[in-house]
Scaffold this motif. Structure first.
Motif, short mmCIF file in Angstrom:
data_model
loop_
_atom_site.label_atom_id
_atom_site.label_comp_id
_atom_site.label_asym_id
_atom_site.label_seq_id
_atom_site.Cartn_x
_atom_site.Cartn_y
_atom_site.Cartn_z
N THR A 1 7.37 8.10 16.03
CA THR A 1 8.78 8.10 15.61
C THR A 1 9.26 9.44 15.08
OG1 THR A 1 8.25 7.41 13.34
CG2 THR A 1 8.60 5.66 14.98
N GLY A 2 8.33 10.30 14.66
CA GLY A 2 8.73 11.56 14.05
C GLY A 2 9.22 11.40 12.63
N THR A 3 8.92 10.26 12.01
CA THR A 3 9.34 9.98 10.63
C THR A 3 8.11 9.87 9.74
OG1 THR A 3 11.28 8.75 11.40
CG2 THR A 3 10.59 8.36 9.15
N ARG A 4 8.20 10.45 8.57
CA ARG A 4 7.08 10.43 7.62
C ARG A 4 7.19 9.19 6.73
NH1 ARG A 4 6.46 13.02 2.45
NH2 ARG A 4 8.48 14.04 2.75
N PHE A 5 6.06 8.49 6.54
CA PHE A 5 6.02 7.31 5.69
C PHE A 5 4.93 7.48 4.64
CE2 PHE A 5 7.41 5.71 9.91
CZ PHE A 5 8.69 5.31 9.55
N ASN A 6 5.19 6.98 3.43
CA ASN A 6 4.17 7.04 2.38
C ASN A 6 3.89 5.68 1.74
OD1 ASN A 6 6.38 6.66 0.72
ND2 ASN A 6 6.38 8.75 -0.11
N ALA A 7 4.45 4.61 2.31
CA ALA A 7 4.25 3.27 1.76
C ALA A 7 4.44 2.24 2.86
CB ALA A 7 5.22 3.02 0.61
N VAL A 8 3.85 1.08 2.63
CA VAL A 8 4.03 -0.03 3.58
C VAL A 8 4.00 -1.35 2.81
CG1 VAL A 8 1.54 -0.12 4.07
CG2 VAL A 8 3.17 -1.13 5.69
N LEU A 9 4.92 -2.22 3.14
CA LEU A 9 4.93 -3.59 2.61
C LEU A 9 4.48 -4.51 3.74
CD1 LEU A 9 5.65 -5.58 0.32
CD2 LEU A 9 7.98 -5.65 1.26
N LEU A 10 3.44 -5.28 3.49
CA LEU A 10 2.91 -6.21 4.48
C LEU A 10 3.29 -7.63 4.08
CD1 LEU A 10 0.46 -3.95 3.68
CD2 LEU A 10 -0.50 -4.96 5.75
N ASN A 11 3.76 -8.41 5.05
CA ASN A 11 4.09 -9.81 4.83
C ASN A 11 3.30 -10.67 5.80
OD1 ASN A 11 6.38 -10.04 2.80
ND2 ASN A 11 7.20 -8.48 4.18
N LEU A 12 2.70 -11.72 5.28
CA LEU A 12 1.99 -12.70 6.10
C LEU A 12 2.79 -14.00 6.09
CD1 LEU A 12 -0.35 -13.96 7.69
CD2 LEU A 12 -1.55 -14.27 5.50
N TYR A 13 3.34 -14.35 7.24
CA TYR A 13 4.02 -15.62 7.42
C TYR A 13 3.00 -16.60 8.00
CZ TYR A 13 8.08 -12.55 6.94
OH TYR A 13 8.98 -11.62 6.47
N ARG A 14 2.54 -17.53 7.17
CA ARG A 14 1.41 -18.36 7.56
C ARG A 14 1.75 -19.30 8.71
NH1 ARG A 14 0.98 -19.85 1.34
NH2 ARG A 14 3.22 -19.56 1.74
N ASP A 15 2.98 -19.73 8.76
CA ASP A 15 3.49 -20.55 9.86
C ASP A 15 5.01 -20.49 9.80
OD1 ASP A 15 4.34 -22.39 7.86
OD2 ASP A 15 2.47 -23.53 8.04
N MET B 1 0.85 -1.19 0.00
CA MET B 1 0.00 0.00 0.00
C MET B 1 0.88 1.23 0.00
SD MET B 1 -2.72 -1.22 2.92
CE MET B 1 -3.39 -2.89 2.84
N ALA B 2 0.44 2.27 -0.71
CA ALA B 2 1.24 3.50 -0.79
C ALA B 2 0.34 4.63 -1.25
CB ALA B 2 2.40 3.32 -1.76
N ASP B 3 0.87 5.85 -1.12
CA ASP B 3 0.16 7.01 -1.64
C ASP B 3 0.02 6.88 -3.16
OD1 ASP B 3 0.12 7.88 0.95
OD2 ASP B 3 1.61 9.47 0.68
N PRO B 4 -0.96 7.55 -3.76
CA PRO B 4 -1.22 7.40 -5.19
C PRO B 4 0.02 7.64 -6.06
CG PRO B 4 -3.00 8.61 -4.15
CD PRO B 4 -1.93 8.46 -3.11
N GLY B 5 0.20 6.76 -7.04
CA GLY B 5 1.26 6.93 -8.02
C GLY B 5 2.61 6.35 -7.65
N LEU B 6 2.76 5.85 -6.42
CA LEU B 6 4.06 5.34 -5.98
C LEU B 6 4.19 3.85 -6.31
CD1 LEU B 6 4.45 7.03 -2.48
CD2 LEU B 6 5.44 7.74 -4.65
#
Length: 206
Positions: free
Chosen positions: A94-108, A60-65
């Motif tokens: 944290t005082g840090t700006r973020f515009n994207a996130v990578l999500l990982n699902l470790y099923r086991d 997920m990220a801000d539009p266009g990224l």
């Protein structure tokens, strides 16, 4: 951030808050994300060969990224409200700006992440990464890129609701991984918040 939670590397700094989320909060976020995220199992190019990623992912990220690594380009998905809520809390904390996130699902415990650094060009010269863990605890490994013979890797147990902040110097000088854990039958979700740099941002992305 509390200085008492700072872990000094040589070089680089990590910061860990093992109770960033309360257990009820962490439980709620875990259940919502597990059931509402459109998890996908993609593939990457590794040593010239296409390999299936041993975990499920979402981006997920801000539009266009966009974000690229190991021959794979991730296109933008709309922020899930709960993920945006977490991003806002972590930015404030944290005082840090973020515009994207990578999500990982470790099923086991059979799902894993190999050794790497989050040092792609679009993350800038000194990426700062905030990593939130939900679900069963897993061991996070760190090793210096230029390490002496016999130098041991560092280990951190990342528990349900813990926030790990990888600050200046970490991505340039260290690699990290999440090895398999045969004893672990339950799932873990990890969210790594990051700042993708575009032309006008390159001087002030932190």
């Amino acid at each position: 951030m509390n200085a008492d939670n700072t872990l000094c590397l040589n070089p680089g700094t990590l910061w860990l808050d093992d109770t960033f989320l309360s257990q009820p909060e962490a439980n709620d976020y875990f259940e919502v994300l597990l059931n509402e995220i459109d998890w996908q199992q993609g593939s990457i190019i590794l040593f010239g060969k296409t390999r299936v990623i041993p975990r499920l992912q979402a981006f997920m990220a801000d539009p266009g990224l966009r974000y690229s690594y190991s021959g794979k380009t991730l296109s933008t998905n709309t922020w899930h409200p709960k993920v945006q809520e977490l991003a806002n809390r972590i930015e404030q904390y944290t005082g840090t700006r973020f515009n994207a996130v990578l999500l990982n699902l470790y099923r086991d415990g059979n799902d894993s992440m190999g050794w790497h650094s989050d040092d792609e060009p679009e993350l800038g010269d000194d990426p700062h990464i905030a990593s939130l863990s939900l679900g069963t605890a897993r061991t996070f490994m760190l090793r210096r890129k230029k390490r002496s013979k016999g130098e041991r890797s560092l280990q951190l147990d990342l528990n349900h609701g813990a926030l790990l902040y990888m600050g200046s110097g970490v991505q340039q000088h260290w690699q990290h991984s999440l090895p398999k854990a045969s004893h672990c039958p339950r799932a873990r979700i990890n969210l790594t918040f990051r700042q993708i740099i575009t032309g006008s941002d390159k001087s002030d992305y932190n």
